[in-house]
Design a protein around this motif. Structure first.
Motif, PDB file in Angstrom:
ATOM      1  N   VAL A  16      -0.201   1.595  -2.578  1.00  0.00           N
ATOM      2  CA  VAL A  16      -0.205   0.274  -1.949  1.00  0.00           C
ATOM      3  C   VAL A  16      -1.528  -0.420  -2.216  1.00  0.00           C
ATOM      4  O   VAL A  16      -1.564  -1.604  -2.580  1.00  0.00           O
ATOM      5  CB  VAL A  16       0.060   0.384  -0.429  1.00  0.00           C
ATOM      6  CG1 VAL A  16      -0.210  -0.938   0.271  1.00  0.00           C
ATOM      7  CG2 VAL A  16       1.490   0.845  -0.170  1.00  0.00           C
ATOM      8  N   GLU A  17      -2.614   0.308  -2.084  1.00  0.00           N
ATOM      9  CA  GLU A  17      -3.936  -0.279  -2.325  1.00  0.00           C
ATOM     10  C   GLU A  17      -4.075  -0.769  -3.766  1.00  0.00           C
ATOM     11  O   GLU A  17      -4.576  -1.869  -4.011  1.00  0.00           O
ATOM     12  CB  GLU A  17      -5.022   0.753  -2.011  1.00  0.00           C
ATOM     13  CG  GLU A  17      -6.419   0.180  -2.091  1.00  0.00           C
ATOM     14  CD  GLU A  17      -7.483   1.179  -1.668  1.00  0.00           C
ATOM     15  OE1 GLU A  17      -8.659   0.935  -1.999  1.00  0.00           O
ATOM     16  OE2 GLU A  17      -7.151   2.191  -1.027  1.00  0.00           O
ATOM     17  N   ALA A  55       1.634  13.171   0.619  1.00  0.00           N
ATOM     18  CA  ALA A  55       2.546  12.065   0.299  1.00  0.00           C
ATOM     19  C   ALA A  55       2.041  10.775   0.927  1.00  0.00           C
ATOM     20  O   ALA A  55       2.085   9.708   0.304  1.00  0.00           O
ATOM     21  CB  ALA A  55       3.955  12.378   0.781  1.00  0.00           C
ATOM     22  N   ASP A  56       1.535  10.860   2.136  1.00  0.00           N
ATOM     23  CA  ASP A  56       0.977   9.684   2.806  1.00  0.00           C
ATOM     24  C   ASP A  56      -0.207   9.132   2.027  1.00  0.00           C
ATOM     25  O   ASP A  56      -0.314   7.929   1.808  1.00  0.00           O
ATOM     26  CB  ASP A  56       0.549  10.056   4.230  1.00  0.00           C
ATOM     27  CG  ASP A  56      -0.115   8.906   4.943  1.00  0.00           C
ATOM     28  OD1 ASP A  56       0.541   7.858   5.124  1.00  0.00           O
ATOM     29  OD2 ASP A  56      -1.298   9.050   5.321  1.00  0.00           O
ATOM     30  N   ARG A  57      -1.075  10.041   1.574  1.00  0.00           N
ATOM     31  CA  ARG A  57      -2.245   9.613   0.802  1.00  0.00           C
ATOM     32  C   ARG A  57      -1.826   8.936  -0.490  1.00  0.00           C
ATOM     33  O   ARG A  57      -2.354   7.875  -0.839  1.00  0.00           O
ATOM     34  CB  ARG A  57      -3.148  10.819   0.502  1.00  0.00           C
ATOM     35  CG  ARG A  57      -4.374  10.458  -0.315  1.00  0.00           C
ATOM     36  CD  ARG A  57      -5.285  11.643  -0.613  1.00  0.00           C
ATOM     37  NE  ARG A  57      -4.680  12.942  -0.782  1.00  0.00           N
ATOM     38  CZ  ARG A  57      -3.960  13.340  -1.851  1.00  0.00           C
ATOM     39  NH1 ARG A  57      -3.741  12.505  -2.840  1.00  0.00           N
ATOM     40  NH2 ARG A  57      -3.460  14.551  -1.929  1.00  0.00           N
ATOM     41  N   LYS A 113      -4.698  -4.647  -4.761  1.00  0.00           N
ATOM     42  CA  LYS A 113      -5.887  -4.993  -5.552  1.00  0.00           C
ATOM     43  C   LYS A 113      -5.501  -5.523  -6.926  1.00  0.00           C
ATOM     44  O   LYS A 113      -6.218  -6.346  -7.490  1.00  0.00           O
ATOM     45  CB  LYS A 113      -6.799  -3.786  -5.696  1.00  0.00           C
ATOM     46  CG  LYS A 113      -7.558  -3.462  -4.438  1.00  0.00           C
ATOM     47  CD  LYS A 113      -8.485  -2.288  -4.640  1.00  0.00           C
ATOM     48  CE  LYS A 113      -9.271  -2.003  -3.375  1.00  0.00           C
ATOM     49  NZ  LYS A 113     -10.158  -0.845  -3.529  1.00  0.00           N
ATOM     50  N   GLY A 114      -4.380  -5.061  -7.464  1.00  0.00           N
ATOM     51  CA  GLY A 114      -3.946  -5.501  -8.787  1.00  0.00           C
ATOM     52  C   GLY A 114      -3.349  -6.900  -8.787  1.00  0.00           C
ATOM     53  O   GLY A 114      -3.159  -7.498  -9.844  1.00  0.00           O
ATOM     54  N   GLY A 115      -3.043  -7.419  -7.604  1.00  0.00           N
ATOM     55  CA  GLY A 115      -2.536  -8.783  -7.501  1.00  0.00           C
ATOM     56  C   GLY A 115      -1.107  -8.963  -7.975  1.00  0.00           C
ATOM     57  O   GLY A 115      -0.720 -10.050  -8.377  1.00  0.00           O
ATOM     58  N   HIS A 116      -0.306  -7.926  -7.923  1.00  0.00           N
ATOM     59  CA  HIS A 116       1.059  -8.015  -8.420  1.00  0.00           C
ATOM     60  C   HIS A 116       2.083  -8.184  -7.301  1.00  0.00           C
ATOM     61  O   HIS A 116       3.278  -8.007  -7.518  1.00  0.00           O
ATOM     62  CB  HIS A 116       1.411  -6.761  -9.228  1.00  0.00           C
ATOM     63  CG  HIS A 116       0.514  -6.566 -10.410  1.00  0.00           C
ATOM     64  ND1 HIS A 116       0.560  -7.385 -11.515  1.00  0.00           N
ATOM     65  CD2 HIS A 116      -0.465  -5.667 -10.647  1.00  0.00           C
ATOM     66  CE1 HIS A 116      -0.350  -6.982 -12.382  1.00  0.00           C
ATOM     67  NE2 HIS A 116      -0.990  -5.940 -11.880  1.00  0.00           N
TER      68      HIS A 116
END
Length: 72
Positions: free
Chosen positions: A31-32, A23-25, A36-39
């Protein structure tokens, strides 16, 4: 009998105990992707609109319940 043994083995491998690593992964990967998607700005604006809208009071109550350790 064999099916029961396989079922028990599968269950034991799915239980991760304290600190759910999968779940942490998944959370960190999500989040990453978001960063990175800039949203981030879009999400922040959407959250602000929701707080100012008709569901705002319900959202604030849920936030407070979460702070106190109660499910909303």
């Amino acid at each position: 009998m064999e099916n029961q043994k396989v079922s028990q083995q599968k269950q034991s491998t799915e239980i991760e105990g304290e600190g759910n690593h999968s779940a942490d992964r998944r959370y960190r990967e999500g989040v990453e992707r978001s960063v990175k998607g800039g949203h981030i700005e879009e999400g922040a604006e959407e959250a602000a609109r929701a707080l100012d809208g008709p569901e705002g009071e319900e959202l604030r109550e849920a936030q407070e319940a979460t702070r106190k350790g109660r499910p909303s």
